[in-house]
Design an enzyme around this catalytic site. Structure first.
Site, PDB file in Angstrom:
ATOM      1  N   CYS A 116      13.241  12.635   5.723  1.00  0.00           N
ATOM      2  CA  CYS A 116      13.542  11.863   6.891  1.00  0.00           C
ATOM      3  C   CYS A 116      14.582  12.071   7.625  1.00  0.00           C
ATOM      4  O   CYS A 116      13.996  12.445   9.096  1.00  0.00           O
ATOM      5  CB  CYS A 116      13.215  10.249   6.828  1.00  0.00           C
ATOM      6  SG  CYS A 116      11.914   9.812   5.909  1.00  0.00           S
ATOM      7  N   THR A 128       6.212   8.867  13.242  1.00  0.00           N
ATOM      8  CA  THR A 128       6.378   7.374  14.111  1.00  0.00           C
ATOM      9  C   THR A 128       4.510   7.307  14.775  1.00  0.00           C
ATOM     10  O   THR A 128       4.671   5.926  15.653  1.00  0.00           O
ATOM     11  CB  THR A 128       6.998   8.426  15.142  1.00  0.00           C
ATOM     12  OG1 THR A 128       8.233   8.726  14.879  1.00  0.00           O
ATOM     13  CG2 THR A 128       7.263   7.493  16.612  1.00  0.00           C
ATOM     14  N   GLU A 158      11.015   2.443   9.736  1.00  0.00           N
ATOM     15  CA  GLU A 158      11.214   3.832   9.616  1.00  0.00           C
ATOM     16  C   GLU A 158      11.197   4.971   9.655  1.00  0.00           C
ATOM     17  O   GLU A 158      10.199   5.116   8.632  1.00  0.00           O
ATOM     18  CB  GLU A 158      12.354   3.719   8.911  1.00  0.00           C
ATOM     19  CG  GLU A 158      13.518   5.154   8.848  1.00  0.00           C
ATOM     20  CD  GLU A 158      13.233   6.131   7.771  1.00  0.00           C
ATOM     21  OE1 GLU A 158      13.335   6.828   8.620  1.00  0.00           O
ATOM     22  OE2 GLU A 158      13.103   5.846   6.505  1.00  0.00           O
ATOM     23  N   GLU A 184       8.600  17.349  14.885  1.00  0.00           N
ATOM     24  CA  GLU A 184       9.100  17.139  13.133  1.00  0.00           C
ATOM     25  C   GLU A 184       8.005  17.767  12.478  1.00  0.00           C
ATOM     26  O   GLU A 184       7.070  18.026  12.372  1.00  0.00           O
ATOM     27  CB  GLU A 184       8.869  15.886  12.925  1.00  0.00           C
ATOM     28  CG  GLU A 184       9.381  15.047  11.597  1.00  0.00           C
ATOM     29  CD  GLU A 184       9.203  13.841  11.316  1.00  0.00           C
ATOM     30  OE1 GLU A 184       9.669  13.157  10.585  1.00  0.00           O
ATOM     31  OE2 GLU A 184       8.008  13.471  12.199  1.00  0.00           O
ATOM     32  N   LYS A 225       0.827  -0.605   0.234  1.00  0.00           N
ATOM     33  CA  LYS A 225      -0.108  -0.140  -0.145  1.00  0.00           C
ATOM     34  C   LYS A 225       0.830   1.295  -0.019  1.00  0.00           C
ATOM     35  O   LYS A 225       1.949   1.703   0.839  1.00  0.00           O
ATOM     36  CB  LYS A 225      -0.783  -0.406   1.295  1.00  0.00           C
ATOM     37  CG  LYS A 225      -1.910   2.067   0.833  1.00  0.00           C
ATOM     38  CD  LYS A 225      -2.902   1.467   2.578  1.00  0.00           C
ATOM     39  CE  LYS A 225      -2.821   3.098   3.132  1.00  0.00           C
ATOM     40  NZ  LYS A 225      -3.150   3.889   2.178  1.00  0.00           N
ATOM     41  N   GLY A 229       7.308   5.763   7.509  1.00  0.00           N
ATOM     42  CA  GLY A 229       6.346   7.253   7.583  1.00  0.00           C
ATOM     43  C   GLY A 229       6.191   7.145   9.256  1.00  0.00           C
ATOM     44  O   GLY A 229       7.885   7.531   9.619  1.00  0.00           O
ATOM     45  N   VAL A 248       2.040   6.761  13.311  1.00  0.00           N
ATOM     46  CA  VAL A 248       1.628   5.329  13.167  1.00  0.00           C
ATOM     47  C   VAL A 248       1.791   4.361  13.120  1.00  0.00           C
ATOM     48  O   VAL A 248       1.581   2.936  13.110  1.00  0.00           O
ATOM     49  CB  VAL A 248       1.099   5.725  11.328  1.00  0.00           C
ATOM     50  CG1 VAL A 248       0.885   4.690  11.058  1.00  0.00           C
ATOM     51  CG2 VAL A 248       0.683   6.970  10.845  1.00  0.00           C
TER      52      VAL A 248
END
Length: 544
Positions: free
Chosen positions: A328, A268, A294, A426, A213, A266, A270
């Site tokens: 990232c 953190t 990651e 972030e 996905k 994606g 989630v």
């Protein structure tokens, strides 16, 4: 297990094309951009080799030109996730039993297709769908993905060749690296086409089957990737590409008995929710799933008083603002010694004033749009808050406009508080915060850097003083998984710097290395005895 030994091509990093005026690659890329913009695609899901379309269509638009429609993708639902799992499991036996060199050949061919006939189509899709300039698309969609595929094949063969060093006379010890028992879920982000390609292929390469996905804002390029994999000869059902909501995917996948692992890049938040869900459902699974992720970053640059000011300014500009800070690894907080701050400040302001911002199709633009309106609104809110704070100074940027595209000016905030919100949270955009420290407080500042954020992805230190470099390297050993000395904190290269972070930044399983591929196999130790004993009695049992 390695069935027969074959030398695989020795991987080397794919050369980066520069797209300079008058170059062949510039002309070909512009042609691919024009071709892509000239038509609207009807993008299907790919399940078990079938192109699956639904009645619900969602428009795909360039973030820098949100009135233009590139095409529509078919929105899926839970049923499509269930179908993808069934297709993956149906393909599993043939795929995992295929000789390793046959699997390797598919991904080596995919790398050559990207390097050759698909290079400009894939780069153009990344430029249009994700608003990356030509150079950023080249190092991502072309070069890094090619490197992932070629180096991972080499790592795969190295893994299979690792065998027990000792087999006593009369027996043979060997190690079999089996695929995981079940299917793996690949959940990929918007910001790197290379990551979107690597997460499912690195898993599949080791004999696993995948439900993939992608981020909704990366589907335009993901569709091209799937075309490449299919042309390379990937069998039906090995990688199944679906466009469904996160809750729909999670509800089906994390409740399925054959769920064997997740490969994730994606946020953190989630990832932590996924981990909780997997933990709560652990009794439902045949095996303990592999959880590889990651996640976020609050990446730093520390500038010592001995640092070269021009090197520092360049590292800051590139580290913070390439691809609009949506890496990232992008620099988000910078700590600068007061003795060099005036010069660096002037250089940064000078360079930022020279940057052009606009659509990716104009190759003179260094800055393009952020990914979507949600990101734009979030960043604009942080900027407005900073404008109204008397304790802060915005020395560059601070403007934004979403009338045509989601454009945020590269913005530099200077704070006197090293724990101000934009030094800690972030942001994932072109907003950088700088804290100026007294030279005598260098080691104290390193302590602040280490404890400011929950993340530990990338970081950099710039200094000419070797003692200062040694001190920072040790003090910040847990603050980042990728650490740079006298360079920006972005730009990890496959085969050179395996990428990943710890703490709130993920499991640090290092994409682009053997470490990562080992997560997608389950070893079985085999001992074969050629002349086994026929009597249970040991010599010590005999009478004197």
């Amino acid at each position: 297990m390695l069935k027969g030994f074959f030398n695989v091509p020795t991987p080397v990093n794919e050369p980066i094309l520069n797209y300079a005026p008058g170059s062949k690659e510039r002309a070909l890329l512009k042609e691919a951009l024009a071709e892509s913009r000239s038509k609207q695609l009807d993008v299907p899901m790919y399940i078990g080799g079938k192109e699956v379309r639904t009645e619900k269509k969602v428009a795909m638009r360039p973030p820098h030109d949100h009135q233009h429609i590139l095409g529509y993708y078919s929105q899926g639902e839970k049923k499509h996730v269930e179908d993808a799992i069934k297709a993956a499991l149906a393909a599993k036996s043939n795929w995992e039993n295929l000789a390793w060199e046959q699997r390797a050949a598919i991904f080596l061919k995919a790398a050559d297709l990207i390097a050759g006939p698909y290079r400009y189509k894939l780069n153009a899709a990344t430029m249009l769908g994700q608003s990356k300039n030509a150079y950023q698309a080249e190092i991502d969609a072309a070069c890094e993905l090619i490197d992932f595929l070629r180096f991972n094949v080499k790592y795969m063969t190295d893994i299979y060749q690792q065998q027990p060093p000792v087999s006593p006379r009369g027996s043979w010890n060997r190690l079999e690296q089996r695929p995981l028992e079940g299917f793996v879920f690949a959940l990929t982000p918007f910001n790197f086409t290379a990551i979107a390609g690597n997460l499912p292929t690195s898993v599949a390469m080791m004999g696993n089957v995948v439900v993939w996905k992608p981020s909704n804002t990366q589907i335009y390029a993901a569709n091209v990737l799937m075309q490449i994999f299919r042309e390379a000869g990937l069998p039906d059902g090995v990688i199944n590409l679906v466009y469904v909501s996160g809750p729909d995917a999670g509800d089906v996948i994390f409740n399925h008995a054959d769920f064997a692992g997740i490969h994730f890049t994606g946020s953190t938040a989630v990832f932590q929710d996924i981990w909780k869900t997997v933990g709560n459902n652990i009794h439902k699974y045949k095996t303990y799933p592999r959880i590889v992720g990651e996640t976020g970053g609050k990446d730093f640059i520390v500038v010592h008083g001995s640092a070269d000011v021009e090197v520092s300014a360049t590292a800051i500009i590139r580290g913070a603002f390439e691809y609009q800070g949506q890496k990232c690894s992008a620099a988000s907080r910078v700590y600068i010694s007061s003795s060099v701050w005036p010069e660096i400040k002037d250089l940064v302001k000078r360079d930022l004033a020279s940057l052009k911002m606009g659509p990716t199709e104009d190759f003179s633009n260094f800055i393009n749009a952020v990914i979507d309106e949600k990101s734009f609104d979030k960043l604009a809110k942080y900027i407005d808050t900073a404008k109204n704070d008397k304790n802060l100074e915005i020395i560059s940027g601070g403007n934004y406009d979403k009338s045509k595209g989601y454009f945020i000016e590269p913005t530099v905030i200077v704070t006197k508080d090293p724990y101000y919100v934009t030094m800690c949270e972030e942001l994932f955009g072109p907003v950088l915060t700088i804290y100026v420290y007294e030279d005598k407080d260098f080691e104290k500042t390193l302590e602040i850097v280490d404890k400011t954020s929950i993340y530990a992805l990338t970081g950099a230190v710039l200094a000419q003083d070797r003692y200062a470099l040694a001190t920072a390297t040790h003090a910040l050993r847990n603050a980042s998984g990728n650490f740079y000395i006298n360079d920006k904190c972005t730009g990890a290269v496959v085969g050179q710097q395996p990428f990943g972070g710890a703490r709130g930044s993920g499991t640090n399983d290092k994409a682009g290395s053997m470490i990562n591929l080992l997560r997608w196999v389950s070893p079985r130790a085999i001992k074969e005895t050629f002349d086994p004993p026929k009597d249970y009695r040991y010599p010590f049992l005999e009478k004197e």
